[in-house]
Design a protein around this motif. Sequence first.
Motif, PDB file in Angstrom:
ATOM      1  N   LYS A 132       0.846  -1.185   0.000  1.00 45.43           N
ATOM      2  CA  LYS A 132       0.000   0.000   0.000  1.00 45.43           C
ATOM      3  C   LYS A 132       0.890   1.247   0.000  1.00 45.43           C
ATOM      4  O   LYS A 132       2.111   1.152   0.050  1.00 45.43           O
ATOM      5  CB  LYS A 132      -0.915  -0.031   1.230  1.00 45.43           C
ATOM      6  N   ASP A 133       0.305   2.407  -0.070  1.00 44.41           N
ATOM      7  CA  ASP A 133       1.081   3.649  -0.104  1.00 44.41           C
ATOM      8  C   ASP A 133       1.888   3.890   1.168  1.00 44.41           C
ATOM      9  O   ASP A 133       2.942   4.508   1.134  1.00 44.41           O
ATOM     10  CB  ASP A 133       0.163   4.854  -0.344  1.00 44.41           C
ATOM     11  N   SER A 134       1.397   3.409   2.302  1.00 44.77           N
ATOM     12  CA  SER A 134       2.025   3.662   3.591  1.00 44.77           C
ATOM     13  C   SER A 134       2.782   2.443   4.103  1.00 44.77           C
ATOM     14  O   SER A 134       2.201   1.367   4.281  1.00 44.77           O
ATOM     15  CB  SER A 134       0.946   4.041   4.616  1.00 44.77           C
ATOM     16  N   ALA A 135       4.069   2.611   4.359  1.00 46.16           N
ATOM     17  CA  ALA A 135       4.868   1.522   4.928  1.00 46.16           C
ATOM     18  C   ALA A 135       4.300   1.090   6.271  1.00 46.16           C
ATOM     19  O   ALA A 135       4.247  -0.108   6.576  1.00 46.16           O
ATOM     20  CB  ALA A 135       6.325   1.961   5.076  1.00 46.16           C
ATOM     21  N   ASP A 136       3.851   2.051   7.087  1.00 45.04           N
ATOM     22  CA  ASP A 136       3.278   1.720   8.396  1.00 45.04           C
ATOM     23  C   ASP A 136       2.049   0.833   8.251  1.00 45.04           C
ATOM     24  O   ASP A 136       1.873  -0.127   8.999  1.00 45.04           O
ATOM     25  CB  ASP A 136       2.916   2.991   9.173  1.00 45.04           C
ATOM     26  N   GLU A 137       1.203   1.159   7.285  1.00 43.05           N
ATOM     27  CA  GLU A 137       0.001   0.349   7.067  1.00 43.05           C
ATOM     28  C   GLU A 137       0.371  -1.052   6.588  1.00 43.05           C
ATOM     29  O   GLU A 137      -0.223  -2.043   7.002  1.00 43.05           O
ATOM     30  CB  GLU A 137      -0.929   1.033   6.067  1.00 43.05           C
ATOM     31  N   ASN A 138       1.386  -1.144   5.722  1.00 43.25           N
ATOM     32  CA  ASN A 138       1.854  -2.445   5.251  1.00 43.25           C
ATOM     33  C   ASN A 138       2.321  -3.310   6.416  1.00 43.25           C
ATOM     34  O   ASN A 138       2.020  -4.499   6.493  1.00 43.25           O
ATOM     35  CB  ASN A 138       2.988  -2.281   4.239  1.00 43.25           C
ATOM     36  N   LYS A 173       1.442  -3.022   9.567  1.00 42.88           N
ATOM     37  CA  LYS A 173       0.298  -3.369  10.414  1.00 42.88           C
ATOM     38  C   LYS A 173      -0.462  -4.566   9.837  1.00 42.88           C
ATOM     39  O   LYS A 173      -0.859  -5.476  10.573  1.00 42.88           O
ATOM     40  CB  LYS A 173      -0.637  -2.174  10.576  1.00 42.88           C
ATOM     41  N   LYS A 233       9.408  -0.633   2.024  1.00 41.68           N
ATOM     42  CA  LYS A 233       8.024  -0.173   2.182  1.00 41.68           C
ATOM     43  C   LYS A 233       7.054  -1.354   2.222  1.00 41.68           C
ATOM     44  O   LYS A 233       6.106  -1.379   2.989  1.00 41.68           O
ATOM     45  CB  LYS A 233       7.682   0.764   1.022  1.00 41.68           C
TER      46      LYS A 233
END
Length: 104
Positions: A49-55, A57, A86
């Motif tokens: 996804k666009d966000s490494a943090d979301e990936n 999670k 990412k």
Amino acid sequence: MCISRLFSGRNPDANNKDHWLSTGAGISGVSYSFVITQNYASVELGISKDSADENKKIFDRLFGKRAEIEDAFGSPLNWGRLDDKKMSRIDFSLHGVNYYNENE
């Protein structure tokens, strides 16, 4: 045998030289990829996804169910959180078999 509808409507293209096929996993930025070569075959769940943090999670939630997922899959999987990247991925590979040879 579980038959997936993820690739329904997808047909091999005789002019296409790609040795892989990808499709969405039902979540934006998450996809399945299948790779077949003369030496190995693999399946991967890519979390990009666009966000490494979301990936991370999403990966962590799946990793929390690792035993259940591997039991359903039937084999241990390679869990790649990839903290320096990412994306994250979960994959399974078979090596040493020529998948273009029907006898193997």
